[in-house]
Write a protein that holds these residues in place. Structure first.
Motif, PDB file in Angstrom:
ATOM      1  N   LEU A  99      -6.222  21.443  85.032  1.00  0.00           N
ATOM      2  CA  LEU A  99      -7.055  22.591  85.517  1.00  0.00           C
ATOM      3  C   LEU A  99      -6.550  23.532  86.577  1.00  0.00           C
ATOM      4  N   VAL A 100      -5.792  22.560  87.582  1.00  0.00           N
ATOM      5  CA  VAL A 100      -4.936  24.208  88.189  1.00  0.00           C
ATOM      6  C   VAL A 100      -4.633  25.163  87.536  1.00  0.00           C
ATOM      7  N   VAL A 101      -3.958  24.705  86.559  1.00  0.00           N
ATOM      8  CA  VAL A 101      -3.167  25.569  86.469  1.00  0.00           C
ATOM      9  C   VAL A 101      -4.286  26.304  85.384  1.00  0.00           C
ATOM     10  N   ASN A 102      -5.173  26.238  84.523  1.00  0.00           N
ATOM     11  CA  ASN A 102      -5.973  26.917  83.735  1.00  0.00           C
ATOM     12  C   ASN A 102      -6.593  28.256  84.914  1.00  0.00           C
ATOM     13  N   VAL A 103      -6.430  27.797  85.585  1.00  0.00           N
ATOM     14  CA  VAL A 103      -7.578  28.634  86.369  1.00  0.00           C
ATOM     15  C   VAL A 103      -6.075  29.689  87.308  1.00  0.00           C
ATOM     16  N   VAL A 104      -5.037  29.244  87.108  1.00  0.00           N
ATOM     17  CA  VAL A 104      -4.183  30.447  87.606  1.00  0.00           C
ATOM     18  C   VAL A 104      -4.174  31.227  86.649  1.00  0.00           C
ATOM     19  N   ASN A 105      -3.875  30.128  85.532  1.00  0.00           N
ATOM     20  CA  ASN A 105      -3.567  30.916  84.109  1.00  0.00           C
ATOM     21  C   ASN A 105      -4.884  32.422  83.242  1.00  0.00           C
ATOM     22  N   VAL A 106      -6.122  32.019  84.420  1.00  0.00           N
ATOM     23  CA  VAL A 106      -7.525  33.392  83.878  1.00  0.00           C
ATOM     24  C   VAL A 106      -6.610  34.670  84.542  1.00  0.00           C
ATOM     25  N   GLY A 107      -5.697  34.832  85.589  1.00  0.00           N
ATOM     26  CA  GLY A 107      -5.152  36.043  85.384  1.00  0.00           C
ATOM     27  C   GLY A 107      -3.729  36.332  84.948  1.00  0.00           C
ATOM     28  N   TRP A 108      -2.881  34.793  84.556  1.00  0.00           N
ATOM     29  CA  TRP A 108      -1.224  34.856  83.343  1.00  0.00           C
ATOM     30  C   TRP A 108      -2.264  35.305  82.190  1.00  0.00           C
ATOM     31  N   ASN A 109      -3.237  34.368  81.497  1.00  0.00           N
ATOM     32  CA  ASN A 109      -2.931  35.085  80.331  1.00  0.00           C
ATOM     33  C   ASN A 109      -3.832  36.154  80.291  1.00  0.00           C
ATOM     34  N   CYS A 110      -4.520  36.490  81.074  1.00  0.00           N
ATOM     35  CA  CYS A 110      -4.663  38.222  81.115  1.00  0.00           C
ATOM     36  C   CYS A 110      -3.372  39.000  81.339  1.00  0.00           C
ATOM     37  N   PHE A 111      -2.684  38.953  82.007  1.00  0.00           N
ATOM     38  CA  PHE A 111      -0.965  39.378  81.681  1.00  0.00           C
ATOM     39  C   PHE A 111      -0.136  39.584  80.169  1.00  0.00           C
ATOM     40  N   MET A 112      -0.579  37.888  79.935  1.00  0.00           N
ATOM     41  CA  MET A 112       0.487  37.423  78.506  1.00  0.00           C
ATOM     42  C   MET A 112      -0.450  38.716  77.218  1.00  0.00           C
ATOM     43  N   SER A 113      -2.219  38.146  77.270  1.00  0.00           N
ATOM     44  CA  SER A 113      -2.408  38.875  76.359  1.00  0.00           C
ATOM     45  C   SER A 113      -2.040  40.025  76.655  1.00  0.00           C
ATOM     46  N   LEU A 114      -2.427  41.296  77.570  1.00  0.00           N
ATOM     47  CA  LEU A 114      -1.322  41.968  77.793  1.00  0.00           C
ATOM     48  C   LEU A 114       0.133  42.345  76.853  1.00  0.00           C
ATOM     49  N   ILE A 115       0.515  41.832  77.075  1.00  0.00           N
ATOM     50  CA  ILE A 115       2.269  42.094  76.358  1.00  0.00           C
ATOM     51  C   ILE A 115       2.279  41.160  75.124  1.00  0.00           C
ATOM     52  N   ASN A 116       1.335  40.376  74.504  1.00  0.00           N
ATOM     53  CA  ASN A 116       1.385  40.355  73.427  1.00  0.00           C
ATOM     54  C   ASN A 116       0.415  41.669  72.197  1.00  0.00           C
ATOM     55  N   ASN A 117      -0.026  42.572  72.758  1.00  0.00           N
ATOM     56  CA  ASN A 117      -1.083  43.282  72.606  1.00  0.00           C
ATOM     57  C   ASN A 117      -0.663  44.511  73.107  1.00  0.00           C
ATOM     58  N   MET A 135      -7.140  34.052  71.146  1.00  0.00           N
ATOM     59  CA  MET A 135      -6.372  32.614  72.775  1.00  0.00           C
ATOM     60  C   MET A 135      -6.978  31.617  73.267  1.00  0.00           C
ATOM     61  N   ALA A 136      -8.087  31.607  72.427  1.00  0.00           N
ATOM     62  CA  ALA A 136      -9.374  30.424  72.461  1.00  0.00           C
ATOM     63  C   ALA A 136      -8.575  28.823  71.857  1.00  0.00           C
ATOM     64  N   LEU A 137      -7.993  30.046  70.444  1.00  0.00           N
ATOM     65  CA  LEU A 137      -7.905  28.687  70.022  1.00  0.00           C
ATOM     66  C   LEU A 137      -6.245  27.680  70.076  1.00  0.00           C
ATOM     67  N   TYR A 138      -5.614  28.724  70.675  1.00  0.00           N
ATOM     68  CA  TYR A 138      -4.023  28.897  71.435  1.00  0.00           C
ATOM     69  C   TYR A 138      -4.216  27.617  72.207  1.00  0.00           C
ATOM     70  N   GLY A 161      -3.374  22.904  76.041  1.00  0.00           N
ATOM     71  CA  GLY A 161      -4.266  21.989  76.522  1.00  0.00           C
ATOM     72  C   GLY A 161      -3.720  20.883  76.217  1.00  0.00           C
ATOM     73  N   PRO A 162      -3.691  20.630  75.147  1.00  0.00           N
ATOM     74  CA  PRO A 162      -3.049  19.185  74.659  1.00  0.00           C
ATOM     75  C   PRO A 162      -1.342  19.026  75.105  1.00  0.00           C
ATOM     76  N   VAL A 163      -0.781  20.014  75.053  1.00  0.00           N
ATOM     77  CA  VAL A 163       0.615  19.796  74.970  1.00  0.00           C
ATOM     78  C   VAL A 163       1.197  19.805  76.684  1.00  0.00           C
ATOM     79  N   THR A 216      -9.120  24.540  78.811  1.00  0.00           N
ATOM     80  CA  THR A 216      -8.265  25.525  78.571  1.00  0.00           C
ATOM     81  C   THR A 216      -8.452  26.423  77.722  1.00  0.00           C
ATOM     82  N   ALA A 217      -9.328  26.543  76.609  1.00  0.00           N
ATOM     83  CA  ALA A 217     -10.193  27.242  75.042  1.00  0.00           C
ATOM     84  C   ALA A 217     -10.731  27.993  75.560  1.00  0.00           C
ATOM     85  N   ALA A 218     -11.645  28.000  77.017  1.00  0.00           N
ATOM     86  CA  ALA A 218     -12.664  28.596  77.495  1.00  0.00           C
ATOM     87  C   ALA A 218     -11.786  29.595  78.989  1.00  0.00           C
ATOM     88  N   LEU A 219     -10.851  29.465  79.370  1.00  0.00           N
ATOM     89  CA  LEU A 219     -10.239  29.706  80.409  1.00  0.00           C
ATOM     90  C   LEU A 219      -9.722  31.085  79.351  1.00  0.00           C
TER      91      LEU A 219
END
Length: 181
Positions: A152-170, A52-55, A61-63, A21-24
């Motif tokens: 893992l499936v969520v993390n793969v989709v999360n690559v795009g989603w985290n891109c969006f969330m990073s934009l929202i966050n910043n 982002m990696a720390l979160y 990931g654990p939650v 999760t950290a890597a993705l």
């Protein structure tokens, strides 16, 4: 490689999910910075990707690993269809709203800012966007994917989603106050 990953999931599920999760999460932020924001490498914000990696590794990931175990063990009905609807409903009405708030708050705190402004300006936009993407993803994930691979499936989709969330966050929509200001 896949056999090694499977063994790691069995032997150390939280560590494996956390590191993956950290890597993705970092990858999603990296894509946001380079592909969408078009930042030159000289202006790449390593600390932003590190947050982002720390979160992702320490929180999401654990939650998420525990959440999918809980859904599997506690949300089960006689009908597979009812079970699926209940699991997706629980995910989208309990887990997603909570984790979006935790994400935005965590990012603010890691940036040394108070989360109130970020939550006020970004929470509902992020949650509404979540509801356009994740119910369908989770329906497929929860119906077809074996429990150990759901994060893992969520993390793969999360690559795009985290891109969006990073934009929202910043997003530069008003200044947030430093903690204690």
């Amino acid at each position: 490689m896949f056999a090694w990953y499977q063994r790691s999931l069995i032997q150390r599920p939280y560590l494996t999910q956390g590191l993956t999760t950290a890597a993705l999460f970092a990858l999603g932020d990296g894509l946001a910075q380079t592909a969408i924001e078009k930042r030159p490498l000289a202006e790449y914000d390593v600390m932003r990707s590190s947050r982002m990696a720390l979160y992702g590794g320490a929180v999401f990931g654990p939650v998420a690993t525990k959440w999918y175990q809980l859904l599997q063990a506690r949300v089960a009905f006689r009908s597979a269809g009812t079970t699926l609807v209940a699991r997706v409903g629980a995910d989208q009405l309990l887990f997603a709203p909570t984790m979006i708030g935790v994400f935005l708050s965590s990012m603010s705190l890691l940036e040394g800012k108070s989360p109130a402004v970020k939550l006020q300006r970004s929470y509902w936009d992020a949650l509404r966007a979540n509801w356009t993407v994740w119910p369908a993803v989770q329906a497929v994930n929860l119906f077809l994917v074996p429990l150990p691979f759901r994060v893992l499936v969520v993390n793969v989709v999360n690559v795009g989603w985290n891109c969006f969330m990073s934009l929202i966050n910043n997003a530069p929509r008003g200044e947030e106050q430093p903690i204690g200001a």
